[in-house]
Design a protein around this motif. Structure first.
Motif, PDB file in Angstrom:
ATOM      1  N   GLY A 149     126.938  83.289 -20.552  1.00  0.00           N
ATOM      2  CA  GLY A 149     126.802  83.713 -19.378  1.00  0.00           C
ATOM      3  C   GLY A 149     126.545  82.607 -18.225  1.00  0.00           C
ATOM      4  N   PHE A 150     126.786  81.206 -18.781  1.00  0.00           N
ATOM      5  CA  PHE A 150     126.536  80.275 -17.693  1.00  0.00           C
ATOM      6  C   PHE A 150     127.842  80.018 -16.915  1.00  0.00           C
ATOM      7  N   ALA A 151     128.924  80.710 -17.445  1.00  0.00           N
ATOM      8  CA  ALA A 151     130.249  80.840 -16.801  1.00  0.00           C
ATOM      9  C   ALA A 151     131.031  81.885 -17.099  1.00  0.00           C
ATOM     10  N   LYS A 152     132.113  82.025 -16.408  1.00  0.00           N
ATOM     11  CA  LYS A 152     133.030  83.113 -16.900  1.00  0.00           C
ATOM     12  C   LYS A 152     133.970  82.662 -17.625  1.00  0.00           C
ATOM     13  N   PHE A 153     134.665  83.768 -18.440  1.00  0.00           N
ATOM     14  CA  PHE A 153     135.659  83.335 -19.460  1.00  0.00           C
ATOM     15  C   PHE A 153     136.838  82.876 -18.953  1.00  0.00           C
ATOM     16  N   SER A 154     137.222  82.924 -17.637  1.00  0.00           N
ATOM     17  CA  SER A 154     138.334  82.472 -16.884  1.00  0.00           C
ATOM     18  C   SER A 154     138.024  81.258 -16.282  1.00  0.00           C
ATOM     19  N   ASP A 155     137.119  80.670 -16.402  1.00  0.00           N
ATOM     20  CA  ASP A 155     136.528  79.130 -15.767  1.00  0.00           C
ATOM     21  C   ASP A 155     137.356  78.204 -16.435  1.00  0.00           C
ATOM     22  N   ASP A 156     137.735  77.098 -15.686  1.00  0.00           N
ATOM     23  CA  ASP A 156     138.331  75.948 -16.497  1.00  0.00           C
ATOM     24  C   ASP A 156     136.894  74.913 -16.824  1.00  0.00           C
ATOM     25  N   VAL A 157     137.282  73.787 -17.405  1.00  0.00           N
ATOM     26  CA  VAL A 157     136.228  72.900 -17.666  1.00  0.00           C
ATOM     27  C   VAL A 157     135.564  72.328 -16.358  1.00  0.00           C
ATOM     28  N   THR A 158     136.244  72.161 -15.562  1.00  0.00           N
ATOM     29  CA  THR A 158     135.690  71.494 -13.919  1.00  0.00           C
ATOM     30  C   THR A 158     134.646  72.373 -13.499  1.00  0.00           C
ATOM     31  N   THR A 159     135.225  73.779 -13.570  1.00  0.00           N
ATOM     32  CA  THR A 159     134.167  74.822 -13.022  1.00  0.00           C
ATOM     33  C   THR A 159     132.959  74.936 -13.890  1.00  0.00           C
ATOM     34  N   ILE A 160     133.181  74.963 -15.133  1.00  0.00           N
ATOM     35  CA  ILE A 160     132.259  75.031 -16.307  1.00  0.00           C
ATOM     36  C   ILE A 160     131.028  73.994 -16.087  1.00  0.00           C
ATOM     37  N   GLU A 161     131.293  72.988 -15.767  1.00  0.00           N
ATOM     38  CA  GLU A 161     130.795  71.376 -15.749  1.00  0.00           C
ATOM     39  C   GLU A 161     129.907  71.842 -14.552  1.00  0.00           C
ATOM     40  N   THR A 162     130.484  72.128 -13.221  1.00  0.00           N
ATOM     41  CA  THR A 162     129.764  72.602 -12.044  1.00  0.00           C
ATOM     42  C   THR A 162     128.785  73.658 -12.173  1.00  0.00           C
ATOM     43  N   LYS A 163     129.059  74.576 -12.956  1.00  0.00           N
ATOM     44  CA  LYS A 163     128.038  75.739 -13.046  1.00  0.00           C
ATOM     45  C   LYS A 163     126.809  75.266 -13.968  1.00  0.00           C
ATOM     46  N   LEU A 164     127.230  74.381 -15.093  1.00  0.00           N
ATOM     47  CA  LEU A 164     126.130  74.060 -15.687  1.00  0.00           C
ATOM     48  C   LEU A 164     125.059  73.158 -15.011  1.00  0.00           C
ATOM     49  N   ARG A 165     125.751  72.221 -14.191  1.00  0.00           N
ATOM     50  CA  ARG A 165     124.856  71.266 -13.456  1.00  0.00           C
ATOM     51  C   ARG A 165     124.086  72.113 -12.524  1.00  0.00           C
ATOM     52  N   LYS A 166     124.480  73.040 -12.211  1.00  0.00           N
ATOM     53  CA  LYS A 166     123.675  73.930 -11.250  1.00  0.00           C
ATOM     54  C   LYS A 166     122.542  74.749 -11.814  1.00  0.00           C
ATOM     55  N   ALA A 167     122.981  75.146 -12.968  1.00  0.00           N
ATOM     56  CA  ALA A 167     122.040  76.055 -13.857  1.00  0.00           C
ATOM     57  C   ALA A 167     120.800  75.478 -14.337  1.00  0.00           C
ATOM     58  N   LEU A 168     121.062  74.032 -15.000  1.00  0.00           N
ATOM     59  CA  LEU A 168     120.311  73.151 -15.747  1.00  0.00           C
ATOM     60  C   LEU A 168     119.287  72.186 -14.914  1.00  0.00           C
ATOM     61  N   PRO A 169     118.397  71.963 -15.352  1.00  0.00           N
ATOM     62  CA  PRO A 169     117.549  70.896 -14.729  1.00  0.00           C
ATOM     63  C   PRO A 169     118.396  69.468 -14.957  1.00  0.00           C
ATOM     64  N   THR A 170     118.381  68.694 -14.141  1.00  0.00           N
ATOM     65  CA  THR A 170     118.952  67.250 -14.271  1.00  0.00           C
ATOM     66  C   THR A 170     118.501  66.588 -15.954  1.00  0.00           C
ATOM     67  N   GLU A 171     117.066  66.628 -15.923  1.00  0.00           N
ATOM     68  CA  GLU A 171     116.676  65.785 -17.090  1.00  0.00           C
ATOM     69  C   GLU A 171     117.062  66.668 -18.389  1.00  0.00           C
ATOM     70  N   ARG A 172     117.777  67.791 -18.124  1.00  0.00           N
ATOM     71  CA  ARG A 172     118.036  68.439 -19.638  1.00  0.00           C
ATOM     72  C   ARG A 172     119.570  68.282 -19.757  1.00  0.00           C
ATOM     73  N   TYR A 173     120.251  67.522 -19.161  1.00  0.00           N
ATOM     74  CA  TYR A 173     121.835  67.580 -19.164  1.00  0.00           C
ATOM     75  C   TYR A 173     122.163  67.020 -20.736  1.00  0.00           C
ATOM     76  N   ILE A 174     121.590  65.873 -20.785  1.00  0.00           N
ATOM     77  CA  ILE A 174     122.043  65.403 -21.914  1.00  0.00           C
ATOM     78  C   ILE A 174     121.686  66.189 -23.326  1.00  0.00           C
ATOM     79  N   LYS A 175     120.461  66.416 -23.262  1.00  0.00           N
ATOM     80  CA  LYS A 175     120.002  67.244 -24.584  1.00  0.00           C
ATOM     81  C   LYS A 175     120.407  68.467 -24.535  1.00  0.00           C
ATOM     82  N   THR A 176     120.552  69.388 -23.511  1.00  0.00           N
ATOM     83  CA  THR A 176     121.058  70.398 -23.860  1.00  0.00           C
ATOM     84  C   THR A 176     122.885  70.421 -24.037  1.00  0.00           C
TER      85      THR A 176
END
Length: 211
Positions: A149-176
């Motif tokens: 549920g971080f992204a829609k099934f129709s989202d492309d990789v650029t949109t998915i990356e943008t949504k994950l960046r908004k949803a996750l704390p910056t310090e978790r990017y690499i680990k997650t």
């Protein structure tokens, strides 16, 4: 996605993969770059089987420069798109030598100038080598982001990356990023996800759960 759902997902990933790391094998910065370029449409295991032989035989940057494009192609033959990858590796080694004294640059705009390097590869290199907070969206991260549920099934990789960046704390990017890859590679697979064993099944948006 609710805050509660996100907290549940991250807690589960932390419990399941507390100290997860990337699986590509390398000892030098340029070796990682080559390995990531080779990983396009190939598994990390397949790439490691190829690079172990090459990096052992050509253990220095300058020795790799002596390898001809056709020789790289022969080494890469078991990987997908091996001819293109041979051309990319042959050319990027020369650019690294001429423009960066044999080192891998950290700036994304510089990485993206290199043959065979797209946004995903640049993000992996920046995160792995330089510990710069990045999220690389590969096939596993894409699938998990959509199912959870971080992204829609129709989202492309650029949109998915943008949504994950908004949803996750910056310090978790690499680990997650690594956690999602492992979860997708070994548990929540594309064709045979272990839905019956998954504590996140109530959150999952996959319409074809294996229950």
């Amino acid at each position: 996605m609710t805050i509660t759902d996100k907290e549940k997902i991250l807690a589960f990933l932390d419990q399941m993969y507390p100290d997860v790391k990337g699986e590509l094998e390398y000892t030098k910065d340029y070796e990682l770059l080559i390995a990531v370029v080779l990983s396009a449409q190939s598994t990390d295991a397949a790439v490691n089987n190829v690079t172990r032989e090459i990096f052992k035989k050509y253990s220095t940057f300058d020795s790799l420069l002596t390898v001809k494009e056709v020789e790289f192609a022969a080494y890469f033959k078991k990987l997908g798109l091996y001819r293109n990858k041979a051309k990319h590796v042959y050319n990027l080694l020369r650019i690294l030598k001429e423009d960066y004294n044999g080192s891998v640059p950290s700036a994304k705009e510089e990485l993206l100038k290199l043959p065979g390097v797209g946004v995903k590869t640049a993000n992996v290199v920046r995160a792995e080598l330089f510990k710069i907070p990045e999220i690389a969206v590969d096939t596993h991260v894409s699938r998990i982001a959509k199912r959870l549920g971080f992204a829609k099934f129709s989202d492309d990789v650029t949109t998915i990356e943008t949504k994950l960046r908004k949803a996750l704390p910056t310090e978790r990017y690499i680990k997650t990023h690594h956690q999602m890859i492992h979860f997708g590679r070994y548990f929540c697979k594309a064709q045979s996800p272990q839905c019956k064993k998954c504590p996140l099944v109530d959150i999952c948006k996959e319409p074809k759960k294996k229950l």
